[in-house]
Design a protein around this motif. Structure first.
Motif, PDB file in Angstrom:
ATOM      1  N   MET A   1      46.658  51.833  33.249  1.00 41.20           N
ATOM      2  CA  MET A   1      46.066  50.712  33.797  1.00 41.20           C
ATOM      3  C   MET A   1      46.873  50.665  35.198  1.00 41.20           C
ATOM      4  N   GLU A   2      46.517  51.142  36.406  1.00 41.50           N
ATOM      5  CA  GLU A   2      47.108  51.225  37.309  1.00 41.50           C
ATOM      6  C   GLU A   2      47.195  49.624  37.989  1.00 41.50           C
ATOM      7  N   SER A   3      47.733  50.090  38.908  1.00 44.99           N
ATOM      8  CA  SER A   3      48.412  48.600  39.415  1.00 44.99           C
ATOM      9  C   SER A   3      47.968  48.264  41.481  1.00 44.99           C
ATOM     10  N   VAL A   4      48.253  47.902  41.763  1.00 44.50           N
ATOM     11  CA  VAL A   4      48.472  47.677  42.786  1.00 44.50           C
ATOM     12  C   VAL A   4      50.063  47.119  43.479  1.00 44.50           C
ATOM     13  N   ASP A   5      50.223  47.949  44.186  1.00 41.65           N
ATOM     14  CA  ASP A   5      51.986  47.861  44.443  1.00 41.65           C
ATOM     15  C   ASP A   5      51.980  46.434  45.701  1.00 41.65           C
ATOM     16  N   ARG A   6      52.549  45.573  44.548  1.00 46.60           N
ATOM     17  CA  ARG A   6      51.690  44.312  45.889  1.00 46.60           C
ATOM     18  C   ARG A   6      52.770  43.727  47.184  1.00 46.60           C
ATOM     19  N   THR A   7      54.064  44.795  47.393  1.00 42.21           N
ATOM     20  CA  THR A   7      54.899  45.141  48.491  1.00 42.21           C
ATOM     21  C   THR A   7      54.582  46.026  49.446  1.00 42.21           C
ATOM     22  N   SER A   8      53.099  46.379  49.077  1.00 38.46           N
ATOM     23  CA  SER A   8      53.356  47.735  50.132  1.00 38.46           C
ATOM     24  C   SER A   8      51.570  47.740  50.504  1.00 38.46           C
ATOM     25  N   GLY A   9      51.348  47.287  52.007  1.00 44.43           N
ATOM     26  CA  GLY A   9      49.534  47.456  51.716  1.00 44.43           C
ATOM     27  C   GLY A   9      49.140  46.170  51.377  1.00 44.43           C
ATOM     28  N   SER A  10      49.747  44.742  51.960  1.00 43.28           N
ATOM     29  CA  SER A  10      48.552  43.400  51.684  1.00 43.28           C
ATOM     30  C   SER A  10      48.275  43.234  51.890  1.00 43.28           C
ATOM     31  N   ALA A  11      48.104  44.035  54.171  1.00 44.33           N
ATOM     32  CA  ALA A  11      46.116  43.653  53.563  1.00 44.33           C
ATOM     33  C   ALA A  11      45.365  44.413  52.381  1.00 44.33           C
ATOM     34  N   ASP A  12      45.753  45.139  52.559  1.00 42.37           N
ATOM     35  CA  ASP A  12      44.822  45.976  51.548  1.00 42.37           C
ATOM     36  C   ASP A  12      44.421  44.959  50.786  1.00 42.37           C
ATOM     37  N   VAL A  13      45.542  44.303  49.434  1.00 39.66           N
ATOM     38  CA  VAL A  13      45.292  43.690  48.618  1.00 39.66           C
ATOM     39  C   VAL A  13      45.287  42.180  48.903  1.00 39.66           C
ATOM     40  N   ALA A  14      45.123  41.735  50.173  1.00 38.70           N
ATOM     41  CA  ALA A  14      43.671  40.430  50.444  1.00 38.70           C
ATOM     42  C   ALA A  14      42.965  41.081  50.765  1.00 38.70           C
ATOM     43  N   ALA A  15      42.238  42.236  51.182  1.00 36.64           N
ATOM     44  CA  ALA A  15      40.950  42.623  51.117  1.00 36.64           C
ATOM     45  C   ALA A  15      40.087  41.936  49.700  1.00 36.64           C
ATOM     46  N   LEU A  16      41.209  42.780  48.951  1.00 33.20           N
ATOM     47  CA  LEU A  16      40.114  43.460  47.653  1.00 33.20           C
ATOM     48  C   LEU A  16      40.260  41.552  47.150  1.00 33.20           C
ATOM     49  N   ARG A  17      41.165  41.079  47.245  1.00 31.62           N
ATOM     50  CA  ARG A  17      40.734  40.198  47.030  1.00 31.62           C
ATOM     51  C   ARG A  17      40.128  39.177  46.782  1.00 31.62           C
ATOM     52  N   ASP A  18      39.543  39.301  48.842  1.00 28.62           N
ATOM     53  CA  ASP A  18      38.278  38.816  49.140  1.00 28.62           C
ATOM     54  C   ASP A  18      36.856  39.714  48.494  1.00 28.62           C
ATOM     55  N   VAL A  19      37.045  41.315  48.575  1.00 27.09           N
ATOM     56  CA  VAL A  19      36.250  41.424  47.205  1.00 27.09           C
ATOM     57  C   VAL A  19      35.784  41.180  46.504  1.00 27.09           C
ATOM     58  N   ALA A  20      37.256  40.652  45.791  1.00 25.25           N
ATOM     59  CA  ALA A  20      36.798  40.152  44.322  1.00 25.25           C
ATOM     60  C   ALA A  20      35.937  38.646  44.562  1.00 25.25           C
ATOM     61  N   VAL A  21      36.434  37.742  45.095  1.00 27.55           N
ATOM     62  CA  VAL A  21      36.188  36.458  44.986  1.00 27.55           C
ATOM     63  C   VAL A  21      34.238  36.712  46.279  1.00 27.55           C
ATOM     64  N   SER A  22      33.840  37.604  46.657  1.00 29.34           N
ATOM     65  CA  SER A  22      33.197  37.493  47.190  1.00 29.34           C
ATOM     66  C   SER A  22      32.121  37.817  45.719  1.00 29.34           C
ATOM     67  N   ILE A  23      32.406  39.082  45.983  1.00 30.47           N
ATOM     68  CA  ILE A  23      31.184  39.451  43.979  1.00 30.47           C
ATOM     69  C   ILE A  23      31.240  38.031  42.791  1.00 30.47           C
ATOM     70  N   ILE A  24      32.383  37.327  42.379  1.00 32.67           N
ATOM     71  CA  ILE A  24      32.001  36.545  41.992  1.00 32.67           C
ATOM     72  C   ILE A  24      31.312  35.566  42.454  1.00 32.67           C
ATOM     73  N   ASP A  25      31.339  35.045  43.582  1.00 34.56           N
ATOM     74  CA  ASP A  25      30.774  33.881  43.507  1.00 34.56           C
ATOM     75  C   ASP A  25      29.231  34.153  44.259  1.00 34.56           C
ATOM     76  N   ILE A  26      29.222  35.393  44.580  1.00 32.93           N
ATOM     77  CA  ILE A  26      27.586  35.970  44.543  1.00 32.93           C
ATOM     78  C   ILE A  26      26.689  35.972  43.560  1.00 32.93           C
ATOM     79  N   SER A  27      27.665  36.734  42.145  1.00 29.92           N
ATOM     80  CA  SER A  27      26.861  36.798  41.117  1.00 29.92           C
ATOM     81  C   SER A  27      26.864  35.026  40.459  1.00 29.92           C
ATOM     82  N   SER A  28      27.765  34.183  40.656  1.00 25.17           N
ATOM     83  CA  SER A  28      27.720  33.213  40.481  1.00 25.17           C
ATOM     84  C   SER A  28      25.694  32.608  40.758  1.00 25.17           C
TER      85      SER A  28
END
Length: 157
Positions: A1-28
């Protein structure tokens, strides 16, 4: 499984975290707001996940379902008994090899799937009515990428 390099693209990681949280909240929230109208006995998230894997992959084995879900075989097997007892899943033994058991959704499972998915769509339609036409268009434009992302996430680990 590929992982995200958390040292580069921290804005991308933050955006993906926001997407994940939104999806979980919407689903619930969609599940909670839509369930009352269906008259369907609520299923736990764990049972619903197993049922959806079986619906999407009729004939799958317990081991294959466990692998797709990233869960222990024994845990899936225990929850599967509950789905069988509720009349939502059938186990079919292979005539040639009695050890091989395939899992299939029942007609009742399919009926409930249609009811729930309709109720989920209704809940989203009601909520999206409060969005601007532009926001609804943005959501629609994301659907191909979200479907592709869902397919990638559904791949066995």
């Amino acid at each position: 499984m590929e992982s995200v390099d958390r040292t580069s693209g921290s804005a991308d990681v933050a955006a993906l975290r926001d997407v994940a949280v939104s999806i979980i909240d919407i689903s619930s929230d969609v599940r909670r707001k839509s369930h009352n109208e269906t008259g369907v006995r609520p299923l736990s998230n764990g049972l619903l996940e197993i049922l959806r894997v079986i619906e999407n992959h009729p004939g799958i084995t317990v081991a294959e379902a466990a692998a797709r879900l990233g869960r222990q075989f024994s845990n899936v097997s225990v929850q599967l008994r509950e789905l069988v007892a509720a009349g939502l899943v059938t186990r079919i033994r292979d005539a040639a090899d009695k050890r091989y058991v395939s899992l299939h959704p029942t007609a009742e499972s399919q009926r409930i799937k249609v009811l729930l998915e309709g109720a989920w769509a209704d809940a989203l339609a009601t909520a999206s009515g409060r969005l601007s036409p532009e926001e609804r268009g943005q959501i629609a434009a994301c659907l191909p990428a979200l479907r592709r992302l869902a397919a990638i996430l559904a791949e066995p680990e």
